[in-house]
Design a protein around this motif. Structure first.
Motif, PDB file in Angstrom:
ATOM      1  N   GLU A   1      -0.403 -69.284 -24.152  1.00 49.51           N
ATOM      2  CA  GLU A   1      -2.008 -68.976 -24.436  1.00 49.51           C
ATOM      3  C   GLU A   1      -2.318 -69.842 -25.634  1.00 49.51           C
ATOM      4  N   MET A   2      -1.639 -69.890 -26.830  1.00 48.96           N
ATOM      5  CA  MET A   2      -1.805 -70.396 -27.947  1.00 48.96           C
ATOM      6  C   MET A   2      -1.931 -72.006 -27.685  1.00 48.96           C
ATOM      7  N   GLU A   3      -0.998 -72.536 -26.863  1.00 45.76           N
ATOM      8  CA  GLU A   3      -0.773 -73.910 -26.586  1.00 45.76           C
ATOM      9  C   GLU A   3      -2.062 -74.329 -25.902  1.00 45.76           C
ATOM     10  N   THR A   4      -2.550 -73.509 -24.826  1.00 47.42           N
ATOM     11  CA  THR A   4      -3.636 -73.857 -24.257  1.00 47.42           C
ATOM     12  C   THR A   4      -4.760 -74.051 -25.122  1.00 47.42           C
ATOM     13  N   ILE A   5      -5.043 -73.054 -25.985  1.00 45.11           N
ATOM     14  CA  ILE A   5      -6.178 -72.925 -26.743  1.00 45.11           C
ATOM     15  C   ILE A   5      -6.458 -74.203 -27.797  1.00 45.11           C
ATOM     16  N   PHE A   6      -5.247 -74.470 -28.214  1.00 38.91           N
ATOM     17  CA  PHE A   6      -4.850 -75.728 -28.774  1.00 38.91           C
ATOM     18  C   PHE A   6      -5.497 -76.839 -28.231  1.00 38.91           C
ATOM     19  N   THR A   7      -5.062 -77.023 -27.003  1.00 31.42           N
ATOM     20  CA  THR A   7      -5.359 -78.040 -26.098  1.00 31.42           C
ATOM     21  C   THR A   7      -6.981 -78.344 -25.707  1.00 31.42           C
ATOM     22  N   ILE A   8      -7.544 -76.961 -25.444  1.00 27.62           N
ATOM     23  CA  ILE A   8      -8.820 -76.987 -25.539  1.00 27.62           C
ATOM     24  C   ILE A   8      -9.605 -77.421 -26.512  1.00 27.62           C
TER      25      ILE A   8
ATOM     26  N   LYS B   1      -0.156 -84.558 -32.940  1.00 27.10           N
ATOM     27  CA  LYS B   1       0.916 -83.893 -33.210  1.00 27.10           C
ATOM     28  C   LYS B   1       0.886 -82.959 -34.691  1.00 27.10           C
ATOM     29  N   SER B   2       0.227 -83.836 -35.618  1.00 21.18           N
ATOM     30  CA  SER B   2       0.035 -83.222 -36.871  1.00 21.18           C
ATOM     31  C   SER B   2      -1.068 -82.314 -36.963  1.00 21.18           C
ATOM     32  N   MET B   3      -2.144 -82.680 -35.926  1.00 17.89           N
ATOM     33  CA  MET B   3      -3.180 -81.623 -35.731  1.00 17.89           C
ATOM     34  C   MET B   3      -2.898 -80.354 -35.119  1.00 17.89           C
ATOM     35  N   ARG B   4      -1.973 -80.428 -34.304  1.00 21.52           N
ATOM     36  CA  ARG B   4      -1.324 -79.304 -33.717  1.00 21.52           C
ATOM     37  C   ARG B   4      -0.260 -78.358 -34.577  1.00 21.52           C
ATOM     38  N   ASP B   5       0.419 -79.054 -35.216  1.00 21.38           N
ATOM     39  CA  ASP B   5       1.270 -78.441 -36.031  1.00 21.38           C
ATOM     40  C   ASP B   5       0.242 -77.842 -37.243  1.00 21.38           C
ATOM     41  N   LEU B   6      -0.592 -78.455 -37.909  1.00 15.67           N
ATOM     42  CA  LEU B   6      -1.645 -77.411 -38.771  1.00 15.67           C
ATOM     43  C   LEU B   6      -2.172 -76.437 -38.081  1.00 15.67           C
TER      44      LEU B   6
END
Length: 184
Positions: free
Chosen positions: A169-176, A77-82
């Motif tokens: 799309e940004m969420e997908t890029i983060f997931t990748i 979660k912290s990495m995603r938020d950053l």
């Protein structure tokens, strides 16, 4: 707006358009609509101006990306938020983002102590180290991991300038990106 900020704002645009070497002080002064004396009152050299823009931009990014991250309850979660905060900042601040791109490949970065540059975002390395320690993130050189993390931000911001991305799309890029870090 005060004269110093006027010089900084206008010079940032000139540097992005013409590069550091294509931006003599005469062009910076003309763009900022100030006298030579005013320029030299605030900045002894063009290098001092470039360094001031770099430092203030890095401080701005730091304030923006750690905005809502007070405590690490989850590495992911912290990495995603950053990642999201930094990417959104880059999209919203195209000129400043491009300035940092120019700066990062210029000899001017050598005028700052390497430690000073690295310490600006030490919390990212600390977060990556926590992820490695907790056996969430693949154990490898943390400097390389932080560069991989930033490269996904850079790619996303640069792509968004060509073709705007949706939140999904940004969420997908983060997931990748995240899946490439996870220790399976």
């Amino acid at each position: 707006m005060d004269k110093k900020q006027q010089i900084i704002d206008e010079s940032l645009n000139v540097f992005v358009e013409y590069g550091f070497h294509g931006s003599p002080i005469t062009k910076l002064v003309k763009s900022a609509q100030v006298s030579n004396g005013t320029f030299f009152y605030y900045f002894k050299t063009k290098e001092d101006l470039i360094t001031a823009i770099y430092v203030s931009t890095k401080e701005e990014i730091h304030r923006h990306i750690v905005l809502d991250i007070n405590e690490v309850t989850s590495v992911k979660k912290s990495m995603r938020d950053l990642w999201m905060n930094w990417t959104k900042w880059g999209i919203a601040n195209k000129q400043k983002f491009m300035f940092l791109e120019i700066f990062s490949t210029s000899p001017y970065i050598n005028s700052l102590e390497k430690k000073e540059v690295a310490d600006t975002f030490i919390f990212i390395k600390e977060l990556l180290l926590k992820g490695i320690h907790d056996e969430i993130i693949i154990p490898m050189d943390v400097t390389l991991l932080s560069h991989l993390f930033y490269s996904s931000i850079r790619t996303t911001v640069m792509y968004h300038q060509v073709k705007p991305l949706s939140h999904e799309e940004m969420e997908t890029i983060f997931t990748i990106m995240w899946k490439s870090f996870v220790d399976l």
